[in-house]
Write an enzyme that holds these catalytic residues in place. Structure first.
Site, PDB file in Angstrom:
ATOM      1  N   HIS A 112       0.838  -1.197   0.000  1.00 53.68           N
ATOM      2  CA  HIS A 112       0.000   0.000   0.000  1.00 53.68           C
ATOM      3  C   HIS A 112       0.867   1.238   0.000  1.00 53.68           C
ATOM      4  O   HIS A 112       1.931   1.244   0.635  1.00 53.68           O
ATOM      5  CB  HIS A 112      -0.940   0.022   1.218  1.00 53.68           C
ATOM      6  CG  HIS A 112      -2.126   0.884   0.992  1.00 53.68           C
ATOM      7  ND1 HIS A 112      -2.094   2.246   1.206  1.00 53.68           N
ATOM      8  CD2 HIS A 112      -3.357   0.596   0.512  1.00 53.68           C
ATOM      9  CE1 HIS A 112      -3.266   2.749   0.880  1.00 53.68           C
ATOM     10  NE2 HIS A 112      -4.059   1.771   0.455  1.00 53.68           N
ATOM     11  N   ASP A 116      -7.977  -5.353  -0.710  1.00 51.34           N
ATOM     12  CA  ASP A 116      -8.394  -6.197  -1.828  1.00 51.34           C
ATOM     13  C   ASP A 116      -8.093  -7.681  -1.627  1.00 51.34           C
ATOM     14  O   ASP A 116      -8.688  -8.518  -2.306  1.00 51.34           O
ATOM     15  CB  ASP A 116      -7.718  -5.720  -3.117  1.00 51.34           C
ATOM     16  CG  ASP A 116      -8.286  -4.390  -3.573  1.00 51.34           C
ATOM     17  OD1 ASP A 116      -9.516  -4.273  -3.606  1.00 51.34           O
ATOM     18  OD2 ASP A 116      -7.505  -3.473  -3.863  1.00 51.34           O
TER      19      ASP A 116
HETATM   20  N1  CMC Z   1       4.003  -7.534  -4.871  1.00 51.63           N
HETATM   21  C1  CMC Z   1       5.353  -7.574  -5.066  1.00 51.63           C
HETATM   22  N2  CMC Z   1       6.111  -6.494  -4.929  1.00 51.63           N
HETATM   23  C2  CMC Z   1       5.524  -5.341  -4.564  1.00 51.63           C
HETATM   24  C3  CMC Z   1       4.154  -5.246  -4.348  1.00 51.63           C
HETATM   25  C4  CMC Z   1       3.396  -6.409  -4.522  1.00 51.63           C
HETATM   26  N3  CMC Z   1       2.058  -6.388  -4.341  1.00 51.63           N
HETATM   27  N4  CMC Z   1       3.850  -3.994  -3.992  1.00 51.63           N
HETATM   28  C5  CMC Z   1       4.994  -3.324  -3.999  1.00 51.63           C
HETATM   29  N5  CMC Z   1       6.000  -4.118  -4.352  1.00 51.63           N
HETATM   30  C6  CMC Z   1       7.401  -3.774  -4.457  1.00 51.63           C
HETATM   31  C7  CMC Z   1       7.684  -3.186  -5.838  1.00 51.63           C
HETATM   32  O1  CMC Z   1       8.032  -4.155  -6.778  1.00 51.63           O
HETATM   33  C8  CMC Z   1       8.802  -2.242  -5.530  1.00 51.63           C
HETATM   34  O2  CMC Z   1      10.009  -2.980  -5.404  1.00 51.63           O
HETATM   35  P1  CMC Z   1      11.397  -2.428  -5.974  1.00 51.63           P
HETATM   36  O3  CMC Z   1      11.638  -1.159  -5.204  1.00 51.63           O
HETATM   37  O4  CMC Z   1      12.334  -3.527  -5.692  1.00 51.63           O
HETATM   38  O5  CMC Z   1      11.144  -2.183  -7.435  1.00 51.63           O
HETATM   39  C9  CMC Z   1       8.467  -1.715  -4.147  1.00 51.63           C
HETATM   40  O6  CMC Z   1       7.665  -2.728  -3.532  1.00 51.63           O
HETATM   41  C10 CMC Z   1       7.681  -0.399  -4.189  1.00 51.63           C
HETATM   42  O7  CMC Z   1       6.598  -0.539  -5.071  1.00 51.63           O
HETATM   43  P2  CMC Z   1       5.828   0.677  -5.736  1.00 51.63           P
HETATM   44  O8  CMC Z   1       4.958   0.176  -6.845  1.00 51.63           O
HETATM   45  O9  CMC Z   1       6.761   1.788  -6.056  1.00 51.63           O
HETATM   46  O10 CMC Z   1       4.975   1.140  -4.491  1.00 51.63           O
HETATM   47  P3  CMC Z   1       3.689   2.025  -4.566  1.00 51.63           P
HETATM   48  O11 CMC Z   1       3.575   2.729  -3.307  1.00 51.63           O
HETATM   49  O12 CMC Z   1       3.698   2.817  -5.803  1.00 51.63           O
HETATM   50  O13 CMC Z   1       2.596   0.885  -4.752  1.00 51.63           O
HETATM   51  C11 CMC Z   1       0.720  -0.403  -4.794  1.00 51.63           C
HETATM   52  C12 CMC Z   1       1.467   0.702  -4.060  1.00 51.63           C
HETATM   53  C13 CMC Z   1      -0.578  -0.676  -4.060  1.00 51.63           C
HETATM   54  C14 CMC Z   1       0.384   0.077  -6.212  1.00 51.63           C
HETATM   55  C15 CMC Z   1       1.600  -1.679  -4.864  1.00 51.63           C
HETATM   56  O14 CMC Z   1       1.880  -2.146  -3.581  1.00 51.63           O
HETATM   57  C16 CMC Z   1       0.962  -2.759  -5.720  1.00 51.63           C
HETATM   58  O15 CMC Z   1       1.131  -2.756  -6.948  1.00 51.63           O
HETATM   59  N6  CMC Z   1       0.202  -3.700  -5.085  1.00 51.63           N
HETATM   60  C17 CMC Z   1      -0.513  -4.700  -5.847  1.00 51.63           C
HETATM   61  C18 CMC Z   1      -1.798  -4.119  -6.408  1.00 51.63           C
HETATM   62  C19 CMC Z   1      -2.806  -3.895  -5.334  1.00 51.63           C
HETATM   63  O16 CMC Z   1      -3.018  -4.725  -4.469  1.00 51.63           O
HETATM   64  N7  CMC Z   1      -3.500  -2.759  -5.405  1.00 51.63           N
HETATM   65  C20 CMC Z   1      -4.544  -2.388  -4.441  1.00 51.63           C
HETATM   66  C21 CMC Z   1      -4.118  -1.233  -3.608  1.00 51.63           C
HETATM   67  S1  CMC Z   1      -5.022  -0.945  -2.117  1.00 51.63           S
HETATM   68  C22 CMC Z   1      -6.668  -0.754  -2.442  1.00 51.63           C
HETATM   69  C23 CMC Z   1      -7.064  -0.103  -3.696  1.00 51.63           C
HETATM   70  O17 CMC Z   1      -6.603   0.993  -4.002  1.00 51.63           O
HETATM   71  O18 CMC Z   1      -7.863  -0.694  -4.379  1.00 51.63           O
END
Ligand code: CMC
Length: 372
Positions: A256, A307
């Site tokens: 998140h 989710d």
């Molecule tokens: N699985 C594997 N690695 C992850 C995940 C994940 N679910 N989430 C983050 N990471 C890793 C990512 O690969 C990155 O690693 P590195 O720095 O080595 O490249 C690091 O953590 C930071 O990721 P980011 O995408 O820059 O982080 P963010 O704050 O932009 O992302 C997020 C937040 C929710 C988009 C992300 O955690 C994600 O893609 N999660 C999976 C999708 C998901 O479950 N979305 C629902 C969000 S909550 C409710 C909603 O809004 O619906």
């Protein structure tokens, strides 16, 4: 990468509706745990719209209003029936909500009174649209909502064509409570940006639905269920996730942007998943989920978000996987509308700047002098 990519940590507006401070989520100052344990969805919608909880008679009137609007008139259905039912449910919903404005005499009226009327209508209509879409694509007859029941009861009734069990209604109503608002999440931000141009409520909600659809936001719940189905057996879960992590895949339903020590909504959904797994005599989806949760926590230090356990919970409720994100919209419509109304109460155009990273001092080259 620009310094503000993803606007991480940027405070891009003010709100009195919802806050996330040190992983504590509140609606109008009330902790989400208290609301999840005690409140009905209709009470929460009222709280988001008016800023305080309704008394008994206000709640009764408001619940009645919502259900009154849950019945869509035949003119609206005549148009919606012409939309292709092979489209994805979120595409259909986005276009359907946009089309509702054709039939609303308030559609272009931006006064606070008109926007409140539209907000109440939209909350009432959303679950009828989603259940109705499903019946249309299955070639089934549309079912009208029952007046003395809640939106949660009516959604399950209209979707499945039979009166739902009390436990299922209670769980689903609380799912709606948990998803009702979430500060400046991407879809709410999109709604506020659209509203801030002095466009209109239907345009703002259409923007929000299009934004919720993506798998990094609301679309994640569907992807979680697709993953659980691919795993298909608890004995395969550990190996499946370890291999996905090795391949640097993103595990949907984890991580998140704001919560660092866990999403407070996830614990309620985990409880519901287990409860319904026991009730339906099929704990498999809950069990696979807990193994995935354990492995991702241990190996990636990531925690489940809203989710993750909502996927198995919705599955146990008999909701088809491709309706999970539309169901999220059936709840979040309350937050979107509350934020649009709040935006317009002290509006200023939302127009940030971008850090330019491209080349400078370039010149126009005539077409016949350009290389490949
Ligand atoms: N699985 C594997 N690695 C992850 C995940 C994940 N679910 N989430 C983050 N990471 C890793 C990512 O690969 C990155 O690693 P590195 O720095 O080595 O490249 C690091 O953590 C930071 O990721 P980011 O995408 O820059 O982080 P963010 O704050 O932009 O992302 C997020 C937040 C929710 C988009 C992300 O955690 C994600 O893609 N999660 C999976 C999708 C998901 O479950 N979305 C629902 C969000 S909550 C409710 C909603 O809004 O619906």
């Amino acid at each position: 990468m620009g310094v503000e990519d993803g606007l991480e940590g940027v405070v891009a507006g003010s709100t009195s509706i919802c806050s996330i401070d040190n992983d504590v989520l509140t609606f109008r100052g009330i902790d989400i745990h208290e609301l999840a344990e005690n409140a009905l969805y209709a009470e929460v919608v009222y709280l988001l719209f008016w800023g305080s909880l309704p008394n008994e008679s206000k709640l009764k009137n408001f619940s009645g209003e919502l259900i009154k609007h849950a019945k869509l008139n035949s003119e609206v259905w005549d148009l919606l029936k012409r939309f292709p039912t092979k489209s994805s449910p979120m595409e259909w919903l986005r276009t359907a909500v946009s089309a509702l404005s054709f039939y609303d005499p308030d559609s272009m009226e931006n006064s606070p009174e008109a926007n409140l009327r539209k907000s109440i209508k939209l909350v009432g209509q959303m679950s009828t649209l989603v259940a109705g879409f499903h019946r249309l694509r299955m070639g089934q007859k549309l079912i009208e909502p029952e007046r003395d029941q809640s939106l949660a009861w009516n959604f399950l009734y209209m979707l499945h064509g039979k009166k739902p069990e009390e436990l299922f209604v209670k769980v689903f109503d609380t799912c709606l409570v948990l998803h009702a608002d979430h500060e400046l999440n991407a879809s709410t931000f999109a709604a506020r940006v659209t509203a801030a141009t002095l466009s209109d409520m239907y345009s703002a909600i259409t923007s929000a639905i299009g934004t919720l659809k993506g798998p990094l936001h609301g679309g994640a719940n569907e992807q979680v269920m697709i993953m659980l189905e691919k795993i298909s057996d608890p004995s395969q879960a550990k190996k499946f996730i370890e291999s996905a992590l090795q391949n640097k895949e993103r595990i949907m339903g984890f991580g998140h942007r704001v919560y660092k020590n866990g999403d407070p909504r996830a614990s309620h959904l985990k409880r519901f998943s287990e409860l319904l797994g026991k009730k339906t005599g099929n704990l498999k989806w809950y069990e696979i989920s807990t193994i995935v949760d354990e492995v991702v926590r241990q190996q990636k230090k990531l925690l489940p978000n809203v989710d993750f356990y909502s996927a198995s919970t919705y599955h146990y409720l008999g909701i088809p996987t491709d309706l999970f994100t539309p169901v999220f919209a059936c709840s979040r419509i309350a937050g979107w509308c509350a934020h649009v109304m709040e935006q317009l109460s002290h509006n200023r155009l939302i127009r940030p700047r971008a850090e330019y990273l491209g080349p400078r001092n370039q010149h126009y080259v005539p077409l016949d002098q350009r290389s490949l």
